[in-house]
Write a protein that holds these residues in place. Structure first.
Motif, PDB file in Angstrom:
ATOM      1  N   VAL A  66       0.860  -1.180   0.000  1.00 45.12           N
ATOM      2  CA  VAL A  66       0.000   0.000   0.000  1.00 45.12           C
ATOM      3  C   VAL A  66       0.894   1.226   0.000  1.00 45.12           C
ATOM      4  O   VAL A  66       1.865   1.285   0.761  1.00 45.12           O
ATOM      5  N   ARG A  67       0.611   2.151  -0.896  1.00 46.84           N
ATOM      6  CA  ARG A  67       1.361   3.408  -0.905  1.00 46.84           C
ATOM      7  C   ARG A  67       0.401   4.589  -0.941  1.00 46.84           C
ATOM      8  O   ARG A  67      -0.767   4.442  -1.281  1.00 46.84           O
ATOM      9  N   GLN A  68       0.930   5.747  -0.551  1.00 49.04           N
ATOM     10  CA  GLN A  68       0.078   6.933  -0.478  1.00 49.04           C
ATOM     11  C   GLN A  68       0.137   7.699  -1.786  1.00 49.04           C
ATOM     12  O   GLN A  68       1.213   7.879  -2.359  1.00 49.04           O
ATOM     13  N   VAL A  69      -1.023   8.150  -2.244  1.00 52.54           N
ATOM     14  CA  VAL A  69      -1.086   8.996  -3.432  1.00 52.54           C
ATOM     15  C   VAL A  69      -1.910  10.239  -3.095  1.00 52.54           C
ATOM     16  O   VAL A  69      -2.485  10.333  -2.009  1.00 52.54           O
ATOM     17  N   PHE A  70      -1.954  11.182  -4.023  1.00 55.26           N
ATOM     18  CA  PHE A  70      -2.687  12.439  -3.832  1.00 55.26           C
ATOM     19  C   PHE A  70      -2.329  13.090  -2.495  1.00 55.26           C
ATOM     20  O   PHE A  70      -3.180  13.341  -1.656  1.00 55.26           O
ATOM     21  N   ILE A 108      -5.080   9.666  -0.184  1.00 57.54           N
ATOM     22  CA  ILE A 108      -5.659   8.410  -0.661  1.00 57.54           C
ATOM     23  C   ILE A 108      -4.564   7.338  -0.607  1.00 57.54           C
ATOM     24  O   ILE A 108      -3.395   7.621  -0.837  1.00 57.54           O
ATOM     25  N   ASN A 109      -4.971   6.108  -0.286  1.00 59.52           N
ATOM     26  CA  ASN A 109      -4.040   4.982  -0.353  1.00 59.52           C
ATOM     27  C   ASN A 109      -4.280   4.188  -1.627  1.00 59.52           C
ATOM     28  O   ASN A 109      -5.417   4.068  -2.087  1.00 59.52           O
ATOM     29  N   LEU A 110      -3.220   3.640  -2.163  1.00 58.83           N
ATOM     30  CA  LEU A 110      -3.299   2.846  -3.385  1.00 58.83           C
ATOM     31  C   LEU A 110      -2.721   1.470  -3.093  1.00 58.83           C
ATOM     32  O   LEU A 110      -1.589   1.339  -2.612  1.00 58.83           O
ATOM     33  N   GLN A 111      -3.513   0.453  -3.369  1.00 56.58           N
ATOM     34  CA  GLN A 111      -3.021  -0.918  -3.200  1.00 56.58           C
ATOM     35  C   GLN A 111      -2.329  -1.360  -4.485  1.00 56.58           C
ATOM     36  O   GLN A 111      -2.891  -1.232  -5.572  1.00 56.58           O
ATOM     37  N   VAL A 112      -1.105  -1.834  -4.344  1.00 52.02           N
ATOM     38  CA  VAL A 112      -0.312  -2.187  -5.522  1.00 52.02           C
ATOM     39  C   VAL A 112       0.131  -3.638  -5.426  1.00 52.02           C
ATOM     40  O   VAL A 112       0.683  -4.064  -4.407  1.00 52.02           O
ATOM     41  N   GLY A 113      -0.133  -4.386  -6.472  1.00 50.58           N
ATOM     42  CA  GLY A 113       0.272  -5.784  -6.498  1.00 50.58           C
ATOM     43  C   GLY A 113       1.541  -5.976  -7.306  1.00 50.58           C
ATOM     44  O   GLY A 113       1.941  -5.117  -8.094  1.00 50.58           O
ATOM     45  N   GLY A 118      -0.992  12.061   0.172  1.00 51.98           N
ATOM     46  CA  GLY A 118      -1.282  11.341   1.408  1.00 51.98           C
ATOM     47  C   GLY A 118      -2.770  11.240   1.731  1.00 51.98           C
ATOM     48  O   GLY A 118      -3.130  10.724   2.780  1.00 51.98           O
TER      49      GLY A 118
END
Lengths: 328, 264
Positions: free
Chosen positions: A134-138, A142-147, A140
């Protein structure tokens, strides 16, 4: 998932960076869950003692890449060395702290190997056959789940402070293995001419008990005076987030965050600061944090003990008057 | 000196976000967009180099129709011409795909330096410039705070920001990619004259097909990492939100700081 996890440990002045210990701690946890072997990778010139210390402290094998040309970091040398390490060791994951150095070389390294790089992760979910980060976007918000995608190795960097709950665990006596990877001339073209500390100036915020900090929300140098007034009324020091010093409202030496000072006062009042991670890492260990911001979703509230969702220009004048009364 | 500056259009800093139904992107309807902050500093640095050394500055943006606003503001600030990479197939691309498209678009243009901002405020990859350098086989320098071109345009001496107030000065050969940190200069505002002149400047448009990119190389499919879903973060710390008018909230705060937290 059998295989191997590698963690690159970054060091400066003979010490491993705390963010790299966090990466090692998380790497241990992850390797354990996935039933994988963990190795720590160290690059540098005279790093034998440091490697033993790391291995003793975490009980894992340390791979050293000792090279005279690596006394000072360059992205070309690191990419050359680490792409060979990745090919020889065939790791599943290649972890590191999200430092300015990782930003500099990791995208180049991953691209060179035809892989992706997931930067600045704050969380990780591990199932039997699946790892997602999980990383932060916008900024901080919104969180983005990345596979993971394609073939390993997967390159991942971890945000400072996000994984510090994982204690490094020691089990064994030190094991250090040195790999010799010669550097061809074409990777030695970059000249590092100088590394220097910016003049410290008169502002040392590390000892301050109370810090009043202002950010972009103050709008202008003139309006920033409100921060100075509250600081004066409380006998506090003045801090700032990056936009304030970028804009010349305050000298650079007041900047708090990853490229400025790290502070731990008893009381930190953040006014009009949205809370970009680069700022948060510099102040999140303060004992009591107050956030005043008009945006209820500003990430600064995620580290605050007390929050006022409102207009700094209406709240600050009242605080200044109240502070003056207290001081009387 | 031929300089290219990559500009990204991002939502305004104070935006409040909604996540779309598929949870793969934000809802854009109520948002206002602006040029990514460190990219504006990058453009200013490029314009200053051109003023000192002569040459030209191109700006490039990858994005849908709305990105034209960012391109036009770059031209109004003083850039000479522009590249607009626009195709629905770019939607969902990661930094690798974007860098690949940029590398294709500028092929044969003989730029000496490519500037990008350090990172975007939306996706915050901080890697498009570095990947671009690798794809072009050029050296790069990230988090740059000062640029000096030397040896008749063959080399650049740059000051890089490191952590904890440390700086590094390195010399690299050109052509190169430099990622520019905010605060390196004070960006100019576009003048009325600049805005008028911008209308006559060339904007070259490229679709994915123009760049020879197939759908397998684009968007989610072409990306190196798998962006699965967006969600709002949970708060880790319990924040006591002080309600009321500004006056009431300020009074409660002072009271709490003295009697509860005992820090005043």
């Amino acid at each position: 998932m059998p295989g191997k996890t590698l963690v690159l440990a970054e060091h400066r002045a003979g010490k491993i960076k705390s963010i790299s210990w966090e990466a090692i701690g998380f790497g241990q946890k992850l390797a354990e869950r996935l039933n994988q072997e963990l190795k720590v990778v160290l690059i540098g010139k005279a790093i034998g003692d440091l490697a033993e210390e790391v291995s003793r402290r975490c009980g894992q094998e340390v791979l050293t890449l000792v090279n005279d040309h690596c006394e000072t970091y360059t992205p070309e040398a690191y990419c050359h060395i680490l792409s060979q390490v990745a090919q020889q060791e065939t790791p599943f994951l290649f972890l590191m702290g999200h430092t300015y150095q990782a930003i500099d070389f990791a995208p180049k390294l991953a691209t060179r190997l035809g892989r992706g790089f997931i930067p600045n992760c704050v969380d990780c979910q591990i199932d039997a056959d699946r790892v997602v980060f999980v990383r932060q976007v916008f900024n901080g918000k919104i969180n983005l789940q990345v596979g993971l995608k394609g073939e390993p190795p997967y390159f991942v960097s971890l945000q400072q402070g996000a994984f510090n709950a994982y204690e490094v665990q020691s089990r064994q006596s030190p094991r250090v293995v040195n790999l010799t990877i010669p550097l061809p001339d074409e990777v030695l073209k970059r000249k590092v001419l100088e590394i220097f500390q910016a003049a410290q100036g008169k502002v040392d915020l590390s000892q301050a008990e109370i810090i009043i900090a202002g950010g972009r929300g103050l709008g202008s140098k003139e309006k920033f005076q409100l921060i100075l007034d509250l600081a004066e009324a409380l006998g506090a020091a003045v801090g700032a987030s990056r936009p304030v010093t970028d804009g010349g409202w305050l000298p650079k030496e007041h900047q708090i965050g990853s490229s400025g000072q790290t502070v731990t006062p008893k009381l930190y009042i953040a006014c009009g600061i949205s809370g970009a991670i680069q700022h948060l890492v510099g102040m999140m260990n303060s004992s009591c944090i107050v956030a005043i911001n008009k945006d209820p979703n500003a990430p600064i509230f995620s580290v605050a003990d007390y929050g006022i969702v409102g207009d700094v220009f209406k709240v600050l004048p009242v605080l200044i008057e109240l502070a003056k009364e207290i001081r009387k | 000196m031929k300089i290219l500056v990559c500009l990204k259009q991002v939502p305004e800093k104070d935006s409040r976000y909604k996540i779309d139904d598929l949870a793969t992107w934000i809802r854009e309807d109520d948002l206002v967009f602006e040029t990514n902050e460190s990219d504006v500093y990058a453009l200013e640095e490029a314009l200053r180099l051109k003023e000192k050394l002569g040459g030209e500055v191109g700006v490039l943006s990858l994005g849908e129709e709305r990105a034209l606003k960012t391109i036009k503001s770059g031209l109004a600030m003083g850039a000479d011409r522009a590249f607009h990479l626009s195709d629905p197939a770019f939607q969902g691309s990661d930094a690798f795909v974007v860098a690949t498209a940029i590398a294709r678009a500028i092929s044969g243009q003989n730029f000496d330096i490519i500037f990008t901002g350090v990172q975007s405020e939306d996706m915050a990859f901080a890697q498009t410039g570095t990947i671009l350098a690798q794809l072009l086989g050029w050296p790069h320098a990230t988090i740059v705070m000062e640029v000096n071109v030397s040896e008749g345009g063959k080399k650049a001496r740059v000051k890089r920001e490191l952590e904890s107030n440390l700086f590094e000065v390195v010399e690299i050969s050109l052509p190169a990619v430099l990622t520019i940190q905010s605060g390196i200069n004070q960006p100019r505002y576009a003048t009325l004259k600049g805005i008028m002149q911008a209308k006559k400047k060339e904007i070259r448009r490229f679709s994915a097909q123009d760049l020879g990119l197939e759908s397998s190389q684009l968007g989610k499919t072409g990306s190196m990492v798998d962006h699965q879903k967006m969600f709002f973060p949970e708060k880790k710390k319990k924040t006591v939100i002080l309600e009321g008018t500004p006056e009431e909230a300020a009074r409660t705060l002072m009271e709490r700081l003295r009697k509860e937290a005992k820090v005043l």
